[in-house]
Motif scaffolding. Structure first.
Motif, mmCIF file in Angstrom:
data_model
loop_
_atom_site.group_PDB
_atom_site.id
_atom_site.type_symbol
_atom_site.label_atom_id
_atom_site.label_comp_id
_atom_site.label_asym_id
_atom_site.label_seq_id
_atom_site.Cartn_x
_atom_site.Cartn_y
_atom_site.Cartn_z
ATOM 1 N N GLU A 41 -35.857 -0.180 11.214
ATOM 2 C CA GLU A 41 -36.631 0.208 12.394
ATOM 3 C C GLU A 41 -36.511 1.704 12.674
ATOM 4 O OE1 GLU A 41 -36.612 -3.887 15.093
ATOM 5 O OE2 GLU A 41 -35.072 -2.365 15.401
ATOM 6 N N ARG A 42 -35.503 2.346 12.072
ATOM 7 C CA ARG A 42 -35.223 3.743 12.366
ATOM 8 C C ARG A 42 -35.358 4.680 11.168
ATOM 9 N NH1 ARG A 42 -32.633 0.258 15.435
ATOM 10 N NH2 ARG A 42 -32.204 0.742 17.619
ATOM 11 N N GLY A 43 -35.500 4.131 9.966
ATOM 12 C CA GLY A 43 -35.542 5.007 8.802
ATOM 13 C C GLY A 43 -36.401 4.481 7.683
ATOM 14 N N ASP A 44 -36.640 5.338 6.696
ATOM 15 C CA ASP A 44 -37.457 5.002 5.538
ATOM 16 C C ASP A 44 -36.737 4.024 4.612
ATOM 17 O OD1 ASP A 44 -39.351 6.756 6.456
ATOM 18 O OD2 ASP A 44 -38.820 8.387 5.072
ATOM 19 N N LEU A 45 -37.514 3.230 3.894
ATOM 20 C CA LEU A 45 -36.962 2.348 2.867
ATOM 21 C C LEU A 45 -36.194 3.159 1.829
ATOM 22 C CD1 LEU A 45 -36.955 -0.512 1.419
ATOM 23 C CD2 LEU A 45 -38.968 0.325 0.177
ATOM 24 N N SER A 46 -36.764 4.298 1.427
ATOM 25 C CA SER A 46 -36.147 5.125 0.387
ATOM 26 C C SER A 46 -34.891 5.833 0.861
ATOM 27 C CB SER A 46 -37.155 6.157 -0.141
ATOM 28 O OG SER A 46 -37.646 6.969 0.910
ATOM 29 N N ARG A 47 -34.602 5.789 2.153
ATOM 30 C CA ARG A 47 -33.372 6.370 2.690
ATOM 31 C C ARG A 47 -32.351 5.273 2.997
ATOM 32 N NH1 ARG A 47 -31.896 11.461 2.385
ATOM 33 N NH2 ARG A 47 -33.762 12.244 3.427
ATOM 34 N N VAL A 48 -32.809 4.210 3.649
ATOM 35 C CA VAL A 48 -31.901 3.152 4.101
ATOM 36 C C VAL A 48 -31.383 2.322 2.931
ATOM 37 C CG1 VAL A 48 -31.741 1.018 5.438
ATOM 38 C CG2 VAL A 48 -32.928 3.008 6.395
ATOM 39 N N TYR A 49 -32.282 1.889 2.056
ATOM 40 C CA TYR A 49 -31.900 0.953 0.995
ATOM 41 C C TYR A 49 -30.806 1.509 0.072
ATOM 42 C CZ TYR A 49 -32.482 -2.634 -2.628
ATOM 43 O OH TYR A 49 -32.260 -3.648 -3.524
ATOM 44 N N PRO A 50 -30.918 2.749 -0.413
ATOM 45 C CA PRO A 50 -29.849 3.254 -1.288
ATOM 46 C C PRO A 50 -28.486 3.313 -0.592
ATOM 47 C CG PRO A 50 -31.809 4.605 -1.512
ATOM 48 C CD PRO A 50 -32.040 3.707 -0.342
ATOM 49 N N ILE A 51 -28.470 3.657 0.696
ATOM 50 C CA ILE A 51 -27.196 3.715 1.416
ATOM 51 C C ILE A 51 -26.635 2.316 1.597
ATOM 52 C CG2 ILE A 51 -26.086 4.318 3.598
ATOM 53 C CD1 ILE A 51 -28.100 6.593 3.877
#
Length: 278
Positions: free
Chosen positions: A81-91
């Motif tokens: 809800e707060r970030g991109d898939l390409s940012r959240v998923y790797p973390i």
């Protein structure tokens, strides 16, 4: 590993990234996750009832895993809800094996090799680079605690499932009942917390979330099948290419901003995971 098994595992990695993408793109991320959880129940029952009922000592592990999955899904939804898939998923995906390795060193009897230590260090660097991008790109920083919370929950249920499957003696049946517990707990708690209004009423949302559930199960089923033909560690490592698929989906499909730093961070995370799993 044969070429056919290799391609099947790569396909499983894509399916894992795909179901996350479907939840991310939905109009109601919480509602989509509830639908996914509802459809997990019949899948788990179909597999679980085809096997002998687990012994009494297995059920505490099943319930513990189901409860942990609730936090995993909740943190993941809040992060999306707060970030991109390409940012959240790797973390979220990349930090989990690092946490498992560190906890395993202190709490479990499993030995950690030199290359696994190196993998943990590389993973840490990749997570730091990915998290640093949140600050340099002026993104919503609140995604970080939720993404890391999802990773910690993933690490927790990974350890629980590993020990629970050993107690069960039947990994496939054990995971099936975890699916049921996960679906029941997440659906019940979320509807009591958010109310029935959280459920989407349009066919598109139901269709996408149901497909996401099928993709989630398909990803796991393919991985389990591949582990009967290839070394477990190799299959587990190849599955982490899902991080690259998620980054590409976010960039090419969702139009998320792709920076050199984000791309490098994703590659470093994958390299770290490979080192811890091989």
């Amino acid at each position: 590993m044969s070429f056919g098994v290799f391609m099947a595992v790569i396909g499983a990695a894509f399916l894992h990234a795909l179901w996350n993408a479907l939840i991310k793109v939905g109009s109601s991320k919480v509602g989509g996750m509830v639908i996914l959880s509802i459809t997990e129940i019949p899948i788990g029952l179909a597999i679980g009832l085809a096997s002998p009922i687990p012994a009494p000592e297995v059920w505490p592990w099943v319930i513990a895993a189901g409860c942990t999955h609730f936090f995993y899904k909740s943190f993941l939804v809040f992060a999306y809800e707060r970030g991109d898939l390409s940012r959240v998923y790797p973390i979220a995906r990349g930090a989990a094996p690092m946490v498992v390795a560190l906890v395993g060193f202190f709490a479990l009897s499993d030995a950690i090799t030199g290359h696994e230590y190196l993998g943990i260090a590389v993973l840490g660097c990749g997570i730091f680079l990915m998290a640093r991008g949140v600050f340099s790109q002026a993104e919503d920083r609140r995604l970080l605690p939720f993404a890391l919370g999802s990773a910690c929950a993933t690490a927790t249920y990974t350890i629980i499932d590993g020990l629970g499957a050993r107690v069960s003696g039947d990994a496939v049946a054990y995971v099936a009942w975890v699916f049921v517990a996960d679906g029941v707990i997440f659906t019940t708690v979320t509807l009591l917390w958010k109310g029935m209004g959280v459920l989407p009423h349009d066919r598109k949302s139901w269709g996408m979330a149901t497909f996401a559930s099928a993709a989630s199960y398909g990803s796991y089923a393919i991985a389990i099948w591949a582990m009967t033909f290839a070394p477990l560690a190799v299959v587990a490592a190849l599955r982490e290419t899902s991080i690259l698929f998620a980054v590409l989906i976010g960039w090419l499909v969702f139009g998320e901003r792709m920076t050199r730093e984000k791309a490098v961070a994703a590659l470093v995370i994958v390299a770290g995971v490979l080192l811890t799993r091989l």
